[in-house]
Structures are given as structure tokens and as C-alpha cells.
Design a protein around this motif. Structure first.
Motif, PDB file in Angstrom:
ATOM      1  N   THR A 143       0.848  -1.190   0.000  1.00 43.07           N
ATOM      2  CA  THR A 143       0.000   0.000   0.000  1.00 43.07           C
ATOM      3  C   THR A 143       0.885   1.242   0.000  1.00 43.07           C
ATOM      4  OG1 THR A 143      -1.702  -1.177   1.232  1.00 43.07           O
ATOM      5  CG2 THR A 143      -1.841   1.216   1.219  1.00 43.07           C
ATOM      6  N   VAL A 144       0.717   2.106  -1.012  1.00 47.52           N
ATOM      7  CA  VAL A 144       1.518   3.314  -1.166  1.00 47.52           C
ATOM      8  C   VAL A 144       0.596   4.517  -1.016  1.00 47.52           C
ATOM      9  CG1 VAL A 144       3.147   4.555  -2.627  1.00 47.52           C
ATOM     10  CG2 VAL A 144       2.994   2.050  -2.769  1.00 47.52           C
ATOM     11  N   MET A 145       0.917   5.404  -0.075  1.00 50.65           N
ATOM     12  CA  MET A 145       0.087   6.571   0.183  1.00 50.65           C
ATOM     13  C   MET A 145       0.934   7.839   0.182  1.00 50.65           C
ATOM     14  SD  MET A 145      -2.334   5.152   3.269  1.00 50.65           S
ATOM     15  CE  MET A 145      -0.912   4.590   4.195  1.00 50.65           C
ATOM     16  N   VAL A 146       0.334   8.949  -0.267  1.00 49.42           N
ATOM     17  CA  VAL A 146       0.996  10.250  -0.250  1.00 49.42           C
ATOM     18  C   VAL A 146       0.066  11.256   0.418  1.00 49.42           C
ATOM     19  CG1 VAL A 146       1.822  12.171  -1.652  1.00 49.42           C
ATOM     20  CG2 VAL A 146       2.422   9.840  -2.273  1.00 49.42           C
ATOM     21  N   SER A 147       0.609  12.032   1.364  1.00 55.62           N
ATOM     22  CA  SER A 147      -0.136  13.104   2.019  1.00 55.62           C
ATOM     23  C   SER A 147       0.793  14.297   2.211  1.00 55.62           C
ATOM     24  CB  SER A 147      -0.690  12.627   3.371  1.00 55.62           C
ATOM     25  OG  SER A 147       0.353  12.160   4.196  1.00 55.62           O
ATOM     26  N   LYS A 148       0.215  15.404   2.660  1.00 56.73           N
ATOM     27  CA  LYS A 148       1.046  16.594   2.875  1.00 56.73           C
ATOM     28  C   LYS A 148       1.966  16.405   4.064  1.00 56.73           C
ATOM     29  CE  LYS A 148      -0.739  20.642   2.669  1.00 56.73           C
ATOM     30  NZ  LYS A 148      -1.613  21.802   2.915  1.00 56.73           N
ATOM     31  N   ASP A 149       1.442  15.744   5.118  1.00 54.03           N
ATOM     32  CA  ASP A 149       2.236  15.488   6.312  1.00 54.03           C
ATOM     33  C   ASP A 149       1.592  14.330   7.047  1.00 54.03           C
ATOM     34  OD1 ASP A 149       0.063  16.642   7.826  1.00 54.03           O
ATOM     35  OD2 ASP A 149       0.840  18.594   7.196  1.00 54.03           O
ATOM     36  N   SER A 150       2.037  14.066   8.259  1.00 54.77           N
ATOM     37  CA  SER A 150       1.591  12.870   8.979  1.00 54.77           C
ATOM     38  C   SER A 150       0.157  12.950   9.465  1.00 54.77           C
ATOM     39  CB  SER A 150       2.518  12.617  10.181  1.00 54.77           C
ATOM     40  OG  SER A 150       2.474  13.730  11.071  1.00 54.77           O
TER      41      SER A 150
ATOM     42  N   LEU B 203       5.623  10.388   1.877  1.00 61.91           N
ATOM     43  CA  LEU B 203       5.391   9.099   1.239  1.00 61.91           C
ATOM     44  C   LEU B 203       5.368   8.018   2.310  1.00 61.91           C
ATOM     45  CD1 LEU B 203       5.226   7.394  -1.438  1.00 61.91           C
ATOM     46  CD2 LEU B 203       7.705   7.123  -1.205  1.00 61.91           C
ATOM     47  N   LYS B 204       4.333   7.182   2.277  1.00 62.73           N
ATOM     48  CA  LYS B 204       4.190   6.105   3.260  1.00 62.73           C
ATOM     49  C   LYS B 204       3.892   4.814   2.523  1.00 62.73           C
ATOM     50  CE  LYS B 204       1.405   4.721   7.281  1.00 62.73           C
ATOM     51  NZ  LYS B 204       0.294   5.102   8.168  1.00 62.73           N
ATOM     52  N   VAL B 205       4.708   3.777   2.766  1.00 61.73           N
ATOM     53  CA  VAL B 205       4.535   2.477   2.124  1.00 61.73           C
ATOM     54  C   VAL B 205       4.455   1.419   3.215  1.00 61.73           C
ATOM     55  CG1 VAL B 205       5.446   0.834   0.441  1.00 61.73           C
ATOM     56  CG2 VAL B 205       5.889   3.290   0.153  1.00 61.73           C
ATOM     57  N   SER B 206       3.400   0.592   3.174  1.00 58.84           N
ATOM     58  CA  SER B 206       3.222  -0.447   4.191  1.00 58.84           C
ATOM     59  C   SER B 206       2.931  -1.785   3.526  1.00 58.84           C
ATOM     60  CB  SER B 206       2.090  -0.071   5.156  1.00 58.84           C
ATOM     61  OG  SER B 206       0.876   0.123   4.453  1.00 58.84           O
ATOM     62  N   TYR B 207       3.362  -2.840   4.217  1.00 62.34           N
ATOM     63  CA  TYR B 207       3.168  -4.200   3.719  1.00 62.34           C
ATOM     64  C   TYR B 207       3.152  -5.134   4.925  1.00 62.34           C
ATOM     65  CZ  TYR B 207       3.536  -8.161   0.480  1.00 62.34           C
ATOM     66  OH  TYR B 207       3.292  -9.301  -0.252  1.00 62.34           O
TER      67      TYR B 207
ATOM     68  N   LEU C 146       2.016  -6.696  12.223  1.00 62.47           N
ATOM     69  CA  LEU C 146       1.286  -5.518  11.758  1.00 62.47           C
ATOM     70  C   LEU C 146      -0.160  -5.874  11.467  1.00 62.47           C
ATOM     71  CD1 LEU C 146       3.913  -3.972   9.325  1.00 62.47           C
ATOM     72  CD2 LEU C 146       3.511  -3.437  11.715  1.00 62.47           C
ATOM     73  N   LYS C 147      -1.027  -4.863  11.607  1.00 64.81           N
ATOM     74  CA  LYS C 147      -2.451  -5.072  11.355  1.00 64.81           C
ATOM     75  C   LYS C 147      -2.893  -4.196  10.196  1.00 64.81           C
ATOM     76  CE  LYS C 147      -3.480  -6.208  16.157  1.00 64.81           C
ATOM     77  NZ  LYS C 147      -4.291  -5.872  17.344  1.00 64.81           N
ATOM     78  N   GLU C 148      -2.198  -4.313   9.090  1.00 68.04           N
ATOM     79  CA  GLU C 148      -2.541  -3.532   7.909  1.00 68.04           C
ATOM     80  C   GLU C 148      -3.558  -4.305   7.073  1.00 68.04           C
ATOM     81  OE1 GLU C 148      -1.764  -0.588   7.127  1.00 68.04           O
ATOM     82  OE2 GLU C 148      -0.147  -0.114   8.500  1.00 68.04           O
ATOM     83  N   VAL C 149      -4.545  -3.601   6.527  1.00 66.49           N
ATOM     84  CA  VAL C 149      -5.523  -4.199   5.638  1.00 66.49           C
ATOM     85  C   VAL C 149      -5.231  -3.714   4.234  1.00 66.49           C
ATOM     86  CG1 VAL C 149      -7.964  -4.376   5.055  1.00 66.49           C
ATOM     87  CG2 VAL C 149      -7.251  -4.332   7.449  1.00 66.49           C
ATOM     88  N   LEU C 150      -5.043  -4.609   3.319  1.00 64.46           N
ATOM     89  CA  LEU C 150      -4.734  -4.257   1.949  1.00 64.46           C
ATOM     90  C   LEU C 150      -6.030  -4.015   1.200  1.00 64.46           C
ATOM     91  CD1 LEU C 150      -1.893  -6.821   1.237  1.00 64.46           C
ATOM     92  CD2 LEU C 150      -1.747  -4.521   2.194  1.00 64.46           C
ATOM     93  N   VAL C 151      -6.116  -2.874   0.509  1.00 64.57           N
ATOM     94  CA  VAL C 151      -7.338  -2.473  -0.172  1.00 64.57           C
ATOM     95  C   VAL C 151      -7.097  -2.424  -1.661  1.00 64.57           C
ATOM     96  CG1 VAL C 151      -9.069  -0.666  -0.389  1.00 64.57           C
ATOM     97  CG2 VAL C 151      -8.006  -1.091   1.811  1.00 64.57           C
ATOM     98  N   LYS C 152      -7.934  -3.099  -2.395  1.00 64.30           N
ATOM     99  CA  LYS C 152      -7.847  -3.020  -3.843  1.00 64.30           C
ATOM    100  C   LYS C 152      -8.349  -1.655  -4.304  1.00 64.30           C
ATOM    101  CE  LYS C 152      -6.369  -7.223  -4.426  1.00 64.30           C
ATOM    102  NZ  LYS C 152      -5.008  -7.491  -4.888  1.00 64.30           N
TER     103      LYS C 152
ATOM    104  N   ALA D 162      -2.013   3.996  -3.990  1.00 59.70           N
ATOM    105  CA  ALA D 162      -1.985   2.961  -5.009  1.00 59.70           C
ATOM    106  C   ALA D 162      -1.555   1.652  -4.373  1.00 59.70           C
ATOM    107  CB  ALA D 162      -1.038   3.348  -6.148  1.00 59.70           C
ATOM    108  N   ILE D 163      -1.746   0.571  -5.107  1.00 52.91           N
ATOM    109  CA  ILE D 163      -1.322  -0.759  -4.692  1.00 52.91           C
ATOM    110  C   ILE D 163      -0.275  -1.245  -5.694  1.00 52.91           C
ATOM    111  CG2 ILE D 163      -2.061  -3.107  -4.162  1.00 52.91           C
ATOM    112  CD1 ILE D 163      -3.278  -1.037  -2.323  1.00 52.91           C
TER     113      ILE D 163
END
Length: 880
Positions: free
Chosen positions: A42-49, A78-82, A110-116, A57-58
Motif C-alpha cells: 500500500t503506497v500513500m501520499v499526504s502533505k504530512d503525517s 510518502l508512506k509504504v506499508s506491507y 502488523l495489522k494492515e488491511v490491503l485495499v484493492k 496505489a497498490i
């Protein structure tokens, strides 16, 4: 350096960003520490935390990803989780670039949920739901999809709520065709024509105010699959018993410059098509409305709390035309007009028990009513919603020609009622915002007129002791004529000062209301006593200065607003039958403060506080007695009412679109001080004499509420839960005894929409309500009501399904308060042409009456409503 010097560069940058000249494309590839490609990161972009997610995107099978965003910030997070790896965080420059991301194994689970990405996307404050991801085989219109979306709640009347607040606007491809009458699109726009449903959070519908005035309301935008879309519904049905028919022809066309929805609907099956033209627009509170005012009424049976198709005995015709033409860029001309003709029959009985501090009074009535509704309403709107200027002029009219007939059987008498209830209203709203230099000039003008002439006849006449020295008499006639004229005008400026916005405004309003009432007895004999006449004129005027301040922090984590309106209000009430006029002049200060804090990317907190002054309306001010209904005689021979209300509210919300999880909790408190106390004198036969008494008193309420919704992707299930608790205390004069009325209510609502397999879908919804009322520390009544509905869809083949549904309604007060219903349906879909044949058997158990009970402060009502019999209906439905 003066921050105002940055305004023009900021606007220029914003313009090019919106125009598409400043897109940032961030692409890259994800690996583990062994340089193996990671698919599904999971790749996410925001202005800050703590800011909202701008894009996500996935990563694909090769570990590659690509994001496209529009934002003016210099840097991005930029935040990337797996799953099984530590989350990668890095601050990058806001420019197109290609990155290589290496994730390190995590020692924690980790308790990340992957979203399509095809299910839900987020860009800034916009959430975009894929219709295809939520659509089942039995879904036909867009309302079927909306009720499944997490965070969205559709109430029984069709109104849409997001995060427990009503939506502000309902757009189709960015255009507001229907205003607040969006049920017409919801119930007829084919789900196959829609690609996505967008939730526009913190939506400011006026473009020129977008960066100046913060909005906490959300709106919905329906995204269509094609640039030119022809859609709609055509339905024809026949059934028995008795002879039933149903017709719905609702074609639609949507292009970039024109939208139109035209509809004709008719049925006698109990389907309440008037809901398609119900207006859910949010009134700002400053605008005059032309909603119908009912001075008189015929005694009705309380309607059951479930689908009208179960109980409504109707013969209805509805015609509606809604056309929007884009004249040029940002300039729209819109016409909305509808006509409703409906004949309804009501048949039932009520048992009412009044609780007073000294006695208990019982009343049993069997009621049969004929209701005739004729309603014509329309709006003509010209709107120019440009980046630097805004103009909206809306001309609106409402016309009603209603009539009711009622027959009530009591143990020792039969009462006939006849009511003529016409109404007419017209108004014009003008709003203008224009950029002049570095400030925004605003002007508003709202003008309207309403008129009604109502006539109620009751046979035999009630209140014998008052009107005929205790002797029975044949008939009483109450006549009411009321007119209202209104104007409200204001002008102001809005100016940005760095992160602050200031909006001073001057204005004035004037309202003149007139009320004439007369009572006639048998043979046309007029009651000449001035205590039973009204020749009232009520004039209300105000002059005000309102100043509003708002602040938005640079990192967008804080939004603050403060309104400080100062008004001088003047009231004068006079009646030609009374020498002394009632007057009231008040200088009132009504501050309101609102704060919202973004605690993180998913958590928000908000709080508000305000002071409100309410003054009497003519409906609670007239001197002479008015027979509002056959057993209700009211008057308010007292000073002009004044109420001062303090409102406090706090809430916490969690919104995680990646996990499709939405949670909200809030608490509100209201404390009201009043100068009038209302005295109810209840007679042995249930007649109520209501008067106002000058006496200071107070009223306070507490409300706790919480709701949550979650979509489980693997289970294809949407779960929703809502709960609330209300507590109130107020003083009341009952049969000349002062008492404190306490009420407590608890509500729990929930629903589950699940696709259990490729051949079975199941839907459940339920509501449990507990209502308790009492005098002081003594409870005199407690009632619990329940409502449960289960729908099962068995897919026999790709183009066929069998629907079995069951319903239960019960209350703890009635001996026979348990009500059961069962329905059966079969649908066959023809592929060429695309058409549904639906055969439904409603009310298989042939339940012929519904037993319901409810509390209301110092009385409870148990009602039995005559239901529609078991019936069979076959319909052909063509959605396009």
C-alpha cells in the motif's frame, strides 16, 4: 513580510493546478531487504503525517506503483506499508520522480488491511466508491448501492446522511439538477449507468468561497460511465386483490451541457411516490420558507413505522419535470416543477391514556378518514458559480388544494369532520458575491408571501360547556384566514488576511403576519364573544450587524470559526378586539463558535458552542380561542414568548477509507430558559384546553450518540450500527398542577448486507427503542418497541432469483403488540431486451391490522391501523 502579498501567487498557482498544468506523477518499485519485488504494498501520499491522503496505489505483480496528484505543497510525505514489514516513511519533494522503496522485516505483527484500488479511492477530501464492487445481482437503481456504502446512512424517508449528518448537495456529474429532491434520481437512476459514487467531504458548493469559508458538511457526486448517458426506469404492473396497477415512466438524459429527468408515476399499490419530490435542502436559517402551515387538522390515526406499501390505501398520480441547461461555462438555468394528486383512506382505532398528577383519563376512538391532496410546486433557478463571482436567483412557488373528511366512532357518539385546507406561497431568493480588488462583496435578498384560508366543520359540536351552556349542539365551524409577507436583505464583505478570513455583514428584515378567525355554530350562528375571535396583526423587524471570523492553519489541522451577530429585534402584536397591544424590543447577542482539529490522517475532533434567542411565532401568540381539532381548543393570551437557549456539542470521528471503517461519537447539551409555561386542561372525554401562562421556567436536554459502519471486502458484507440516548426535563401545568416532566429514550439501530455465496444474499435491519416518561422521580410509563426485517435472495440461475422476506414489529405495552409479515417474490430477467419480470406476493399471512404504541410526555397512544390485504402483483421493469 506581509502574508497578503502571497495571495496572488497562491491564486495563480491554484488556477494552474486546477487547470491540470501542475500534476505530479510519482512512480516507483517496492522491494524487500532481499531485493525481491513486493506485490500488494500500500503506497500513500499526504502533505504530512496528520493531513488527509492525497493519493494512494497498490503495487502490481512486479512491485511497481504510480500515483498522480495535484497539490501546491513544496514537500510530501510518502508512506509504504506491507504486512510483516516496517512501514516506510519519507519526506519527498513535490515533483514528478521515480523512486525505489526497500522495506525491512518487522519484529511486530502488523495489522494492515490491503485495499484493492477498484473498491475505494481517496484524493484529498474526496472519497470515491466503485459501484461495480458493491453491486449485487438484485441491485437496479443507485439507491440500492448507496445503502451499502460504509459511512452512508439512508433514512426511511430517503434522506441521505454521511457520518450522522445530512448531506449538503447531491450532484450528478458535478451539476445540481434536483436541489434537495434527490430521491427522484436515487430511486430511478440505473446502477448500471454509474461508475463511482463520490463523497465530497468539507464541501463548499460556492467556488468563490472555497478558500475563504470552511464547510463541515459533505456532499455526494454521482459519476456516470459515459459522457452522454441516457438512463431511467419504465415500470408497468397489474395485480389483485383488489384490482391493482402501477406505472412509472422516468426517462433521463445527462450530457456535459444538459441534464433532464422527467417522470410520471401512478399506482394504487401503496407505494408513496410523493417521497420522490420531498425536499431535503438545508436551510441556512436566515431564509424565509414557504412551507405549508396547518392551523386546523382532522384527527388522524398514527401511521405504522414501516413501508407504506404495507398500509397506505392510495390512488396517486405524480408528474415531474427537471431540466438543467448550461448556457455557458459556470452559468446554469434550471427548472424544477411537479404536480401531485393523491387520494388516501385511513382506517383504524386509537386508545389514548392521559396521565395527570391527580388522575388518569382514557379515550377510545375508531377513525375512518378520506384525504385528498393536490399539490403544485416549482422552482426556476439561474446560477453562475464561477471562480471569482457567484450569482444565484431562485423563484419558487407552492400551491396546495387539500381537503380531508373524517368520521370518528366513540362509545357514545359519532363525530364527523370536514376540512378544506388550501395554501399558496411564493418567494424569490437572490444571492450575489463579487470580487472587488482583494475582497469579496456579498449581497442577499429574500422576499416572500404566503396565504391560506382554512375551514373546519365538526358535527356534533364539542366543548358544550364553553359554547352552549353544557347542552349538546349540532355543529361548529372554525374559519381561519392567514397571510404573511417577508423581506430580508443584507450586504457585506469577505476578506482574507493570511490564514484568517473576516466577514462583516449588515442587514435588516421585516415580516408582517395577519390572522383572522371566526367560529360559527349550528344554523350559521356566529360566536360574537371576542374570546373566540382573532383580528391579529403581528409585525416583526430586525436590524443587525454580524461579523464572522474563520481560521485555517497552514498544515490544515485546525479549522476555527466564530460568529458574533448583534441584532436589534422589535415585535408588535395587536388585535382590534383588544385595546392593549403587546410589544417587545430586544438587543440580542448570539455568538457561535466552532472548532475542528485533525488529530491524524484518520482521526478528527470537533466542538461547538452557541447562544440562540427565539421569540414567538404567530402560531403561539393569538389572543382568541382557536379550535385546532375536534378536541383541541387553544389560545395564547400572554406576553410574547422569549426563549434563550445555550447549545454545546462535542464529537470525535474516525474515517479510514483504506479499511472502509467509519466511526463517530458525539455528546450535546442544550439548556433553555423560557418566560411562558403552557397549561393543558384535559377533560374526561379527552378534550384539551391549552393556554399560555406568564411564568419563568427552564428546559434541558442531553443527547449521546454513536455510530459505525464497516465494509468487509472478503465477506462482501457491510455492517452498520447506530445508537443514541436522550434525556430531557421540563416543567408543565397539567390540570392546574405544576409538575416536572422527565423523558428518557434509548435507540439502537443496525443493519447487515451480506453476499453469503454466489447463490445467496442476505439483508438484515433492526431497531430497538425504549422510551420512559414520568413526573419528577416517578415513572408513569415505559415502552419498548422493536422492528426487525430479514431479506433473503436465492439466485436460482444467472437471470433468476427468489426473494423471501420476513418482518417483525412489537411493543411491550400492547397485549397484542406482536406483528408478523411475510413476503415472497420471484424475478426473471430477459436479456433481449433487458427487462425484469417481477412477481410478488405481499403479506402472505394476510395480517389485517397493525398494533402500535408510543409515548409522548404525559400520555401514551395505542393504535390499531387497518392494513392492506394479501395481494399479488406482477410488474415489468425496464431500466436503461
Amino acid at each position: 513580510m506581509n502574508s497578503s502579498k502571497h495571495i496572488y501567487p497562491f491564486l495563480i498557482l491554484l488556477f494552474f493546478s486546477l487547470a491540470g498544468y501542475s500534476q505530479t506523477q510519482i512512480s516507483g518499485q517496492t522491494f524487500n531487504d532481499q531485493k525481491e519485488k513486493l506485490s500488494g504494498a500500500t503506497v500513500m501520499v499526504s502533505k504530512d503525517s496528520v493531513s488527509s491522503i492525497l493519493a494512494y496505489a497498490i503495487s502490481d505483480a512486479n512491485g511497481k506503483f504510480k500515483l498522480v496528484l495535484k497539490n501546491e505543497s513544496d514537500s510530501l510525505l510518502l508512506k509504504v506499508s506491507y504486512l510483516g514489514f516496517e512501514t516506510f516513511k519519507k519526506t519527498i519533494q513535490n515533483k514528478s520522480q521515480t523512486l525505489e522503496v526497500i522495506l525491512s522485516p518487522s519484529s511486530e505483527s502488523l495489522k494492515e488491511v490491503l485495499v484493492k484500488s477498484e473498491i475505494l479511492q481517496q484524493r484529498g477530501d474526496t472519497l470515491s466508491f466503485s459501484v461495480a464492487a458493491f453491486k449485487d445481482k438484485n441491485d437496479r437503481v443507485i439507491a440500492d448501492i448507496l445503502k451499502k456504502l460504509p459511512g452512508i446512512d439512508i433514512r426511511p424517508n430517503g434522506q441521505i446522511f454521511y457520518k450522522n449528518e445530512p448531506i449538503q448537495k447531491y450532484y450528478i456529474e458535478g451539476l445540481d439538477l434536483l436541489g434537495g429532491r434527490y430521491n427522484l434520481a436515487n430511486n430511478n437512476l440505473s446502477a448500471n449507468s454509474v461508475s463511482r459514487v463520490e463523497i465530497l467531504e468539507n464541501h463548499q458548493p460556492v467556488k468563490v468561497l472555497d478558500s475563504l469559508e470552511f464547510s463541515e458538511r459533505a456532499s455526494i457526486n454521482i459519476k456516470l460511465k459515459k459522457d452522454v448517458t441516457v438512463s431511467g426506469t419504465m415500470t408497468a404492473g397489474l395485480g389483485a386483490l383488489p384490482l391493482l396497477w402501477e406505472t412509472n415512466v422516468t426517462p433521463m438524459i445527462f450530457t456535459k451541457s444538459r441534464q433532464a429527468i422527467v417522470s410520471y408515476q401512478s399506482n394504487n399499490t401503496g407505494r408513496d411516490v410523493s417521497g420522490d419530490i420531498r425536499n431535503f435542502s438545508i436551510n441556512s436559517g436566515e431564509n424565509f420558507d414557504i412551507d405549508k402551515t396547518d392551523w386546523l387538522s382532522v384527527q388522524n390515526v398514527s401511521q405504522p413505522p414501516f413501508s407504506a406499501e404495507r398500509w397506505l390505501d392510495n390512488n396517486v398520480h405524480l408528474a415531474s419535470a427537471n431540466i438543467l441547461q448550461r448556457i455557458k461555462e459556470d452559468l446554469d438555468l434550471k427548472l424544477n416543477i411537479s404536480y401531485l394528486n393523491d387520494y388516501q383512506q385511513q382506517d383504524g382505532s386509537t386508545q389514548t391514556r392521559y396521565f395527570t398528577p391527580t388522575d388518569t383519563i382514557d379515550l377510545i376512538e375508531n377513525t375512518n378518514n378520506d384525504i385528498f391532496v393536490n399539490k403544485l410546486e416549482g422552482e426556476l433557478t439561474l446560477e453562475n458559480n464561477a471562480d471569482k463571482n457567484y450569482l444565484k436567483n431562485q423563484l419558487e412557488f407552492n400551491g396546495f388544494w387539500n381537503a380531508n373528511r373524517g368520521l370518528i366512532d366513540r362509545s357514545n357518539s359519532q363525530i364527523k369532520q370536514q376540512l378544506d385546507n388550501p395554501f399558496f406561497g411564493i418567494k424569490n431568493d437572490l444571492r450575489l458575491l463579487k470580487t472587488v480588488g482583494k475582497q469579496l462583496i456579498t449581497f442577499n435578498s429574500n422576499n416572500g408571501f404566503t396565504e391560506t384560508n382554512q375551514d373546519l366543520r365538526v358535527q356534533p359540536g364539542p366543548f358544550e360547556a364553553i359554547f352552549n351552556d353544557g347542552n349538546s349542539y349540532e355543529e361548529i365551524q372554525q374559519m381561519v384566514s392567514s397571510r404573511k409577507m417577508y423581506t430580508h436583505n443584507s450586504a457585506g464583505i469577505t476578506k482574507a488576511l493570511g490564514k484568517f478570513t473576516i466577514s462583516p455583514k449588515f442587514g435588516f428584515s421585516f415580516q408582517n403576519q395577519q390572522l383572522d378567525t371566526d367560529i360559527f355554530l349550528e344554523n350559521g350562528e356566529e360566536v360574537l364573544d371576542i374570546d373566540f375571535k382573532n383580528r391579529t396583526e403581528f409585525v416583526e423587524s430586525s436590524v443587525y450587524f454580524k461579523n464572522a471570523f474563520s481560521f485555517k492553519s497552514k498544515d490544515e489541522t485546525w479549522n476555527l470559526s466564530l460568529s458574533t451577530p448583534l441584532q436589534f429585534k422589535s415585535f408588535r402584536l395587536e388585535d382590534e378586539n383588544f385595546e392593549e397591544a403587546r410589544e417587545l424590543d430586544r438587543l440580542v447577542f448570539e455568538p457561535y463558535f466552532y472548532a475542528k482539529k485533525k488529530l491524524s490522517a484518520f482521526w478528527d475532533a470537533q466542538a461547538s458552542a452557541g447562544l440562540v434567542y427565539d421569540f414567538g411565532e404567530l402560531q403561539q401568540l393569538y389572543y382568541g380561542f382557536l379550535l385546532n381539532g375536534y378536541r383541541n381548543l387553544n389560545r395564547y393570551n400572554a406576553p410574547i414568548s422569549e426563549e434563550t437557549r445555550q447549545n454545546y456539542n462535542g464529537g470525535l470521528s474516525y474515517r479510514n477509507p483504506l479499511k472502509q471503517l467509519f466511526l463517530n461519537a458525539s455528546y450535546s447539551y442544550s439548556y433553555t430558559e423560557k418566560n411562558l409555561l403552557y397549561s393543558s386542561s384535559i377533560g374526561e372525554n379527552g378534550t384539551t384546553l391549552l393556554e399560555a401562562v406568564a411564568r419563568d421556567n427552564s428546559f434541558d436536554t442531553h443527547k449521546f450518540s454513536a455510530d459505525g459502519s464497516k465494509y468487509f471486502r472478503k465477506l462482501k458484507t457491510t455492517f452498520k450500527l447506530n445508537t443514541s440516548y436522550n434525556l430531557s426535563k421540563q416543567q408543565q401545568l397539567l390540570n392546574n398542577t405544576l409538575t416536572e416532566l422527565n423523558t428518557r429514550s434509548f435507540t439502537l439501530r443496525g443493519s447487515v448486507d451480506a453476499e453469503l455465496s454466489n447463490w445467496l444474499n442476505a439483508n438484515y435491519s433492526g431497531t430497538v427503542v425504549t422510551y420512559t416518561s414520568g413526573f419528577g422521580e416517578r415513572d408513569f410509563q415505559k415502552i419498548e418497541t422493536q422492528q426487525h426485517t430479514v431479506d433473503l435472495y436465492f439466485y436460482l440461475k444467472e437471470n433468476q432469483y427468489l426473494n423471501v422476506s420476513g418482518e417483525y414489529y412489537g411493543n411491550s405495552l400492547s397485549e397484542n403488540g406482536n406483528n408478523y409479515f411475510m413476503n415472497l417474490g420471484y424475478q426473471f430477467t430477459f436479456q433481449k431486451p433487458k427487462m425484469d419480470l417481477n412477481i410478488s406476493w405481499r403479506n402472505i399471512l394476510n395480517t389485517d391490522e397493525f398494533i402500535n404504541a408510543y409515548n409522548n410526555q404525559y400520555y401514551y397512544v395505542q393504535s390499531s391501523y387497518r392494513l392492506r390485504p394479501s395481494q399479488l402483483l406482477a410488474t415489468l421493469r425496464f431500466s436503461f
